[in-house]
Write an enzyme that holds these catalytic residues in place. Sequence first.
Site, PDB file in Angstrom:
ATOM      1  N   GLU B 318      12.379  15.593 -28.896  1.00 39.42           N
ATOM      2  CA  GLU B 318      12.648  16.958 -28.429  1.00 39.42           C
ATOM      3  C   GLU B 318      13.599  17.650 -29.399  1.00 39.42           C
ATOM      4  OE1 GLU B 318      12.140  17.156 -23.786  1.00 39.42           O
ATOM      5  OE2 GLU B 318      13.960  16.046 -24.246  1.00 39.42           O
ATOM      6  N   CYS B 402      13.943  21.706 -16.610  1.00 44.00           N
ATOM      7  CA  CYS B 402      15.132  22.286 -17.237  1.00 44.00           C
ATOM      8  C   CYS B 402      14.903  23.725 -17.682  1.00 44.00           C
ATOM      9  CB  CYS B 402      15.576  21.427 -18.426  1.00 44.00           C
ATOM     10  SG  CYS B 402      14.264  21.072 -19.596  1.00 44.00           S
TER      11      CYS B 402
END
Lengths: 642, 642
Positions: B318, B402
């Site tokens: 990520e 998120c």
Amino acid sequence: MNTMKRDRQFRPLPVPSVDIHGLFGDRQEAICDTTAEMLLDRCVEAGMLDAIDTSKPSPGIVIPIQPWGGTTQMFWDSDLGKSIETVAYSLYRRKNPELEARVDEIIDMYGKMQDEDGYLNAWFQRVQPDRRWTNLRDHHELYCAGHLIEGAVAYFQATGKRKLLDIVSRYADYLIKTFGRGEGQLRGYCGHEEIELALVKLARVTGQKKYLHLCKFFIDERGTEPHYFTEEAIRDGRDPANFIQKTYEYSQSHQPVREQRKVVGHAVRAMYLYCGMADIATEYNDDSLTAALDTLWDDLITKQMYLTGGIGPAVSNEGFTDYYDLPNESAYAETCASVGLVFWASRMLGRGPNRRYADIMEQALYNGAMSGLSLDGKTFFYENPLESAGNHHRWIWHPCPCCPPNIARLLASIGSYMYAVSDDEIAVHLYGESQARFDIGGAKVRLAEKTHYPWDGAIGFDVTTDRTTRFAISLRIPEWADGVTLKVNGETIDLASVTIDGYARIDRDWTSGDHIDLDIPLAPRALFANPLVRHDAGRTALMRGPMVYCVEATDNGDGLNGIRLTSGVSQTTMAELKDLGGAVALDVPASRDKADWGDALYRTKPPETEEATVRFVPYPFWDNRSPGEMLVWVRAGERNDA
Amino acid sequence: MNTMKRDRQFRPLPVPSVDIHGLFGDRQEAICDTTAEMLLDRCVEAGMLDAIDTSKPSPGIVIPIQPWGGTTQMFWDSDLGKSIETVAYSLYRRKNPELEARVDEIIDMYGKMQDEDGYLNAWFQRVQPDRRWTNLRDHHELYCAGHLIEGAVAYFQATGKRKLLDIVSRYADYLIKTFGRGEGQLRGYCGHEEIELALVKLARVTGQKKYLHLCKFFIDERGTEPHYFTEEAIRDGRDPANFIQKTYEYSQSHQPVREQRKVVGHAVRAMYLYCGMADIATEYNDDSLTAALDTLWDDLITKQMYLTGGIGPAVSNEGFTDYYDLPNESAYAETCASVGLVFWASRMLGRGPNRRYADIMEQALYNGAMSGLSLDGKTFFYENPLESAGNHHRWIWHPCPCCPPNIARLLASIGSYMYAVSDDEIAVHLYGESQARFDIGGAKVRLAEKTHYPWDGAIGFDVTTDRTTRFAISLRIPEWADGVTLKVNGETIDLASVTIDGYARIDRDWTSGDHIDLDIPLAPRALFANPLVRHDAGRTALMRGPMVYCVEATDNGDGLNGIRLTSGVSQTTMAELKDLGGAVALDVPASRDKADWGDALYRTKPPETEEATVRFVPYPFWDNRSPGEMLVWVRAGERNDA
């Protein structure tokens, strides 16, 4: 174009019947020098001999298949089988008593390990004996059998030694008892195809039709309902829906094979299946299989194949994704898959010469397959991308070592892909310096092929016969070639009048001293991809003859995407590369983005450009000098400032 | 360009001090209408309230973090914290007693759950109470605390209710006791940064410097030796080398922060760390931190940022990979990471206006961040690629949710990113229809900004003061703008003479009735990427103002890579799109590859082309009509036939 009826039966020339020189000769020398022995060494290092040595304790369990690692693997028999096959072909070319003795020792171990009923599998005899035939979908059990059979056939042909052939024949006889539609038999087939084509080889070498019948059973059963893999899972207490790939497309068992229209799933599995189907189509003159295969062939060739003959773009399923999804840098394009495509194409020629298959066979062989082996025969590509940022490099070995023996056995047996023969016809599918021996029409015929192909397109054949005999010689005229000329004994042949399915067919009485001159101009050509291939839009790739070309940083520096071919290939010059086995390089005028751009990541002014000569080298020979950037599809066009 | 000393301290205007209209007003309306409530609904559906409801049994264990799924997750407190924060901002804009009551209920649960010592964490109180503070590297424990603090600060500012602020203050007081260099204290910090910037917010709202000190402790300790994560793992009986990412770069703890020169690891973590560093640099006038941040800023902006302000190209971590590695179709470019870049840029303005940061803040905000939320506020992107084959579509929710509250809380609080204030200066970083209220130099000042920016560059400010006061108003002059004009009370200002760090600084006595006219021409412009970005070679992307543009299949049909901009943007016409919230589309003459290519996958003739007008729409608004192909970097140049 003229076509022939497809009820003919062509079979590849046995490997010992062809002596190979030229480019393929060099590759075979490297295999004899290095690769063949190295394959055995690496199998030993991995522990494969311990796994089959019944004088030693069981190698023990072990996470099956994933993750790769130095642990016993379910498919080790297949690695040994392919390695034995490679060694066998290398022994045709060059005797090596030491290597032969090592294989004999392995064969002895298999002899001792074989069960009384004929069963033979290192994993399911030594590691999980209670799991025999419990999970055909995932366990590679028949796949392993297939590779042992292929190895046995090759080793018998190379050495005349029957021991392994007898072992696998006993195993195959046991399989005939085990699999079938009768009471108490399993109506199953392997999740990873391979046994099918192996049984055909076994039938051909033993003359035993029963092995063909078992092959046909596996082909016919595949994908039928009720689905074997589903019932098997339930019997075994497993959830039939819960497996890694979650689709029977992965193993081409989602439909009966004659109903399949789209090439799907794991690429190597697909190719091996189609090989078995094509063999059965040839042996049984089964038009229903041929029709399905032609549809699948078109599907692959027109929508799913890299220019290199690489297939299967995705790592996730080692296989096929969507139509026209051919990313270059992330291409999986496994060496084994291109090898499998060569296998399939070769078998599509079983019902008669046709360049529709042979052109692709040559393209996949020279590019996507041959790139898998370094020039020195010592290192291997598993993936064959068409673009690299410099982070691809051939490796010494792989935890799943399927590709090294696969490319090695193909190149070591290349003679049988070059020449095929039927009752009254010799087909020359691939060109290369070689001598081939045929039995045809009761005569012994020898073709001596003199050429520097694929670097030069002048090809001569000297015919020798033990008596004048009538038969046809069919010579492939590649679709990409313009201005091909053909002479027999100095007399020009009108190609149009003799060309059938892309082969010049010379049907006449042949006698010693006859000579054929074939000239295939090898002008460099710029290729473009169908606009539906989004990854290649605005780009061009160079080919010369069967060879795809690429640019490498070692010749051209970094920033290969800064290259633009501004005037095509019209001003190309050629150079012979001594450090790449005499390969012909193409030097092409181009425009390049200048490197002096500055620090900004983005700006409104396009990069400045400069004129440059760019060197293209054959794709299969890339990464043989120093690692670095590589690119097949370079930018085309005049300017990049919008 | 003139520059100012950097010892000034600018702080964002509190969210309630700005009324937002225009484009951002529309986004806030969608959040008030839909998103804010939906966030709470989804948290409830996921089971987050059960997790903190002490009247219910422990939600039980559960595979931590991976794989995602409907299981209790270690970082659920953070999702609740960000959702509370979003609701709070939405309440500034529009009262919603029902929503407020739902948040009060959640706060009551947290109040009941809080440990006597002040500790507060759903996972480590209810699921693994024996694991408190045992693995700061992986457990998101302080990260969760940070988001609860941010939510508490926002909710206090929105409602005046202190309960959650008191709860998190008690928790922060407990953290002060727990972490430090004293006897029995932990010298650790969180693997996922976030607590740092939250403590600064808490310090600012409470006026308690002790929270700044704790933040500074976390910043100063990070990456020092002996390494806390290593020692902690050994204490906990874990192998310190055996963790998912296998490098402390992942959490930017590989070096002390002042020595870090390269932006590495998980993109969101990196951004949140730099936020904390920038806040501490501002609060302590710490030049050593500012110097490190400037180096990191350059590193990110000149080598690792998509044109959209997307950052972190790789899904595997990520985060960040190699310099200039910016693949378009496989871009990860997480919404949260661009949101984090906006956060960081905003904080880099803490030491004074500078368009070096503000231009990027605007670019990331409008593009990589805002694309994460659909126009109706109902669906979300996690990844923000710059090219799609049609297989990307915003989703309703995500197992790791998120991004939804992150982009929502940013847009809902956008006023505090538009305006900042120091003792004697107002900075206008972002433009948009709004009214902002300041206390400056003892006066109450109101700026009424009238504009259709970003669709039109004419911007007017009406100044209202309760008494004539001397202060500066600094207006950002974007680097991309040519021909900007500025007038105060009708009188043209010579920009060159007043521009400092890219801001026109008008320092004078201001009085009610004063009027500023700023005109920022929004000519479309074609951008090119540094040739080192191999993915964008030969391509161009359009921008207008801060907005990156893209082509979508819904306007242009499929085959977007067949588009070539042949004459740049000189003949662009503009159209207002009613179905995209009044966005301005760019219609540009181009050449396109014709679709009638035929069946072949490759051929020697390039595709034929035709003239076409291609519609470009703002990138953040893509995938708001129908799913399909999308492309930012289109081909540039005149011809593609080599």
